[in-house]
Design a protein around this motif. Sequence first.
Motif, PDB file in Angstrom:
ATOM      1  N   LEU A  94       0.831  -1.186  -0.257  1.00  0.00           N
ATOM      2  CA  LEU A  94       0.335   0.059   0.091  1.00  0.00           C
ATOM      3  C   LEU A  94       0.836   1.352   0.283  1.00  0.00           C
ATOM      4  N   VAL A  95       1.785   0.985  -0.248  1.00  0.00           N
ATOM      5  CA  VAL A  95       3.193   2.348  -0.443  1.00  0.00           C
ATOM      6  C   VAL A  95       3.231   2.442  -1.280  1.00  0.00           C
ATOM      7  N   PHE A  96       3.417   3.511  -2.032  1.00  0.00           N
ATOM      8  CA  PHE A  96       3.528   4.053  -3.298  1.00  0.00           C
ATOM      9  C   PHE A  96       5.446   3.968  -3.545  1.00  0.00           C
ATOM     10  N   ASN A  97       5.692   3.003  -4.110  1.00  0.00           N
ATOM     11  CA  ASN A  97       7.646   2.806  -3.703  1.00  0.00           C
ATOM     12  C   ASN A  97       7.726   2.706  -5.513  1.00  0.00           C
ATOM     13  N   PRO A  98       7.613   3.924  -6.409  1.00  0.00           N
ATOM     14  CA  PRO A  98       8.322   3.544  -7.834  1.00  0.00           C
ATOM     15  C   PRO A  98       9.466   2.414  -8.444  1.00  0.00           C
ATOM     16  N   GLU A  99      10.457   2.957  -7.399  1.00  0.00           N
ATOM     17  CA  GLU A  99      12.101   2.108  -7.176  1.00  0.00           C
ATOM     18  C   GLU A  99      11.540   0.946  -6.908  1.00  0.00           C
ATOM     19  N   ARG A 100      11.596   0.241  -6.641  1.00  0.00           N
ATOM     20  CA  ARG A 100      10.536  -0.950  -6.306  1.00  0.00           C
ATOM     21  C   ARG A 100      10.785  -1.814  -7.330  1.00  0.00           C
TER      22      ARG A 100
END
Length: 113
Positions: A94-100
């Motif tokens: 639920l955390v917005f994290n494009p790096e993943r």
Amino acid sequence: MTELLLNPHMFSRVRDEVSTTVGKDGKINETKILSLPYLHATIKETMIPYLSTPLLVPHKAEIEVQLGEDIYIVPKGTQSYGIARDARYWEDPLVFNPERLLGYELDYEGHNF
């Protein structure tokens, strides 16, 4: 856009990547679009916490379905947005994290979600 506005460092990274790739002429073509990995990761990332399916008619599995070889079993009655939010497959779903998603070859057009 909301997530980018709430995360200025991500917004800056997308803006810098687009500015660098597009250049001063401001013209963009398909070749340039293909060389925007952080923008692509940002678009793909929106599919995890903000899957559009819940806004449409609810989609539920009518039967138990196995995806791949013991990769994931979708139990009967599972709603489709539950798969995208499964913590077994996504760290902090639920955390917005494009790096993943940088470096992953995921198809966000529905062929390899």
